[in-house]
Design a protein around this motif. Structure first.
Motif, PDB file in Angstrom:
ATOM      1  N   LEU A  90       0.830  -1.301   0.023  1.00  0.00           N
ATOM      2  CA  LEU A  90       0.022   0.115  -0.041  1.00  0.00           C
ATOM      3  C   LEU A  90       0.775   1.462   0.044  1.00  0.00           C
ATOM      4  CD1 LEU A  90      -2.479  -1.463   2.637  1.00  0.00           C
ATOM      5  CD2 LEU A  90      -3.021  -0.820   0.489  1.00  0.00           C
ATOM      6  N   PRO A  91       1.699   1.517  -1.108  1.00  0.00           N
ATOM      7  CA  PRO A  91       2.710   2.760  -1.137  1.00  0.00           C
ATOM      8  C   PRO A  91       1.722   3.941  -1.372  1.00  0.00           C
ATOM      9  CG  PRO A  91       2.778   1.596  -3.150  1.00  0.00           C
ATOM     10  CD  PRO A  91       1.883   0.597  -2.112  1.00  0.00           C
ATOM     11  N   ASN A 117      -1.604   1.555  -5.037  1.00  0.00           N
ATOM     12  CA  ASN A 117      -1.061   2.758  -4.402  1.00  0.00           C
ATOM     13  C   ASN A 117      -2.063   3.624  -4.139  1.00  0.00           C
ATOM     14  OD1 ASN A 117       0.151   5.719  -4.775  1.00  0.00           O
ATOM     15  ND2 ASN A 117       1.764   4.448  -5.557  1.00  0.00           N
ATOM     16  N   ILE A 118      -1.972   4.311  -2.890  1.00  0.00           N
ATOM     17  CA  ILE A 118      -3.244   5.002  -2.147  1.00  0.00           C
ATOM     18  C   ILE A 118      -3.133   6.466  -2.423  1.00  0.00           C
ATOM     19  CG2 ILE A 118      -3.374   3.511  -0.105  1.00  0.00           C
ATOM     20  CD1 ILE A 118      -1.790   5.577   1.378  1.00  0.00           C
ATOM     21  N   SER A 121      -6.266   8.219  -3.931  1.00  0.00           N
ATOM     22  CA  SER A 121      -7.481   8.168  -2.986  1.00  0.00           C
ATOM     23  C   SER A 121      -7.323   9.134  -1.884  1.00  0.00           C
ATOM     24  CB  SER A 121      -7.680   7.045  -2.325  1.00  0.00           C
ATOM     25  OG  SER A 121      -6.762   6.450  -1.735  1.00  0.00           O
ATOM     26  N   VAL A 122      -5.891   9.216  -1.572  1.00  0.00           N
ATOM     27  CA  VAL A 122      -5.545  10.127  -0.425  1.00  0.00           C
ATOM     28  C   VAL A 122      -5.578  11.838  -0.979  1.00  0.00           C
ATOM     29  CG1 VAL A 122      -3.532  11.237   0.862  1.00  0.00           C
ATOM     30  CG2 VAL A 122      -4.064   8.716   1.038  1.00  0.00           C
ATOM     31  N   GLU A 123      -5.172  11.824  -2.195  1.00  0.00           N
ATOM     32  CA  GLU A 123      -5.122  13.381  -2.910  1.00  0.00           C
ATOM     33  C   GLU A 123      -6.774  13.752  -3.147  1.00  0.00           C
ATOM     34  OE1 GLU A 123      -2.532  12.753  -6.223  1.00  0.00           O
ATOM     35  OE2 GLU A 123      -0.519  12.928  -4.896  1.00  0.00           O
ATOM     36  N   GLY A 124      -7.675  12.619  -3.440  1.00  0.00           N
ATOM     37  CA  GLY A 124      -8.831  13.148  -3.699  1.00  0.00           C
ATOM     38  C   GLY A 124      -9.555  13.429  -2.362  1.00  0.00           C
ATOM     39  N   ARG A 150      -5.674   5.628   7.232  1.00  0.00           N
ATOM     40  CA  ARG A 150      -7.422   5.053   6.919  1.00  0.00           C
ATOM     41  C   ARG A 150      -7.426   4.844   5.574  1.00  0.00           C
ATOM     42  NH1 ARG A 150      -8.362   9.995  10.765  1.00  0.00           N
ATOM     43  NH2 ARG A 150      -8.446   8.862  12.845  1.00  0.00           N
ATOM     44  N   GLU A 151      -6.779   5.361   4.551  1.00  0.00           N
ATOM     45  CA  GLU A 151      -7.131   4.868   3.296  1.00  0.00           C
ATOM     46  C   GLU A 151      -6.516   3.467   3.402  1.00  0.00           C
ATOM     47  OE1 GLU A 151      -8.832   5.806   0.898  1.00  0.00           O
ATOM     48  OE2 GLU A 151      -9.363   7.899   1.324  1.00  0.00           O
ATOM     49  N   ARG A 152      -5.458   3.191   3.809  1.00  0.00           N
ATOM     50  CA  ARG A 152      -4.544   1.943   3.715  1.00  0.00           C
ATOM     51  C   ARG A 152      -5.511   0.919   4.280  1.00  0.00           C
ATOM     52  NH1 ARG A 152       0.955   4.582   4.718  1.00  0.00           N
ATOM     53  NH2 ARG A 152       2.026   4.383   2.818  1.00  0.00           N
TER      54      ARG A 152
END
Length: 278
Positions: A90-91, A117-118, A121-124, A150-152
């Motif tokens: 989950l980089p 690769n998260i 989703s993080v940037e969104g 949390r995204e991971r």
């Protein structure tokens, strides 16, 4: 008023801390007990798959090796090839210790591996939370670090849902006492095979299971903050894992270390509690 040792013992009891291993055989017996726990729990659930995110640190390495061993034994004992362990990478963009993470995967030799690769989703999420655009840079970076964690976990549960599996967590007593995890992030999981262990016991398991020394003794880092890349856990704690382990095993520590651990334990109590109601 309770003395220092009584306070240490109370906290250790609350965290179900595993006593120190006096012999190698005691360590092996405890390791086998926990592997059996993984086997029994999966059978009782009616499911056949475990999922775990692999970070490149010794905690996920150890939990992964334990889980794959449990799955291997279940397949042989039950004569059922449907039992599987899925490791998940989950980089966030390009992970600084990606090499160690992939080496951990090689050591574990999981039945399957997903790479997610998260970053998108993080940037969104970050771009959607307008309040984040107005806070100080350090505060923003810290909040985004928790979003990453949390995204991971969202990704791990997505994989687990796809395969009808359960999510493995890597929390152990030396992290739990410091509240060193993201609430509903890496603190959210179904099964915790390392719960109650101190850091040196996690390393002892990894070493016994055959992990190379450079991974067993790798400097632990959550690596969630862009402004503090690779920040060692012990710097974030303000105390060493050796001191935390000693505290949890009822050994004498300095007054400064005692106060730091106890204060942090109480401040992070909410992380160890279920959501409250009226």
């Amino acid at each position: 008023m309770a003395n220092s040792l009584e306070i240490q013992q109370t906290i250790a009891q609350a965290l179900n801390v595993c006593p120190p291993f006096k012999t190698e055989q005691e360590m092996i017996t405890e390791l086998k007990r926990r592997i059996q726990f993984l086997k029994d729990t999966l059978k009782q659930s009616g499911l056949k798959v475990y999922v775990l995110g692999i970070s490149g640190g010794v905690d996920s390495l150890t939990a992964g090796m334990m889980t794959q061993r449990a799955i291997n034994e279940l397949r042989e004992e039950m004569g059922d090839s449907a039992y599987r362990f899925i490791a998940v990478r989950l980089p966030y963009k390009q992970q600084a210790d990606e090499a160690e993470a992939m080496q951990s995967i090689e050591v574990i030799a999981p039945d399957g591996c997903e790479i997610i690769n998260i970053a998108p989703s993080v940037e969104g999420m970050v771009s959607s939370v307008h309040a984040l655009q107005t806070v100080a840079e350090a505060k923003r970076d810290f909040v985004i670090g928790n979003i990453k964690a949390r995204e991971r976990m969202v990704a791990q549960y997505a994989v687990a849902g796809t395969y009808d599996g359960l999510v493995i967590g890597t929390d152990h007593a030396a992290e739990a006492v410091m509240g060193f995890y993201t609430k509903f992030g890496d603190g959210a999981f179904d099964i915790g095979p390392l719960i109650g262990l101190v850091k040196n016991q996690v390393r002892a398991f990894a070493h016994y299971l055959g992990a190379p020394d450079y991974l067993v003794n790798k400097v632990p880092t959550a690596d969630l903050e862009d402004l503090k890349p690779g920040l060692p856990d012990e710097v974030a704690h303000g105390v060493s894992y050796d001191d935390i382990d000693a505290f949890l095993h009822g050994k004498s520590v300095s007054s400064d270390i005692f106060k730091k651990i106890v204060d942090t334990y109480h401040k992070s109590m909410h992380k160890r509690k279920l959501p409250i109601g009226p």
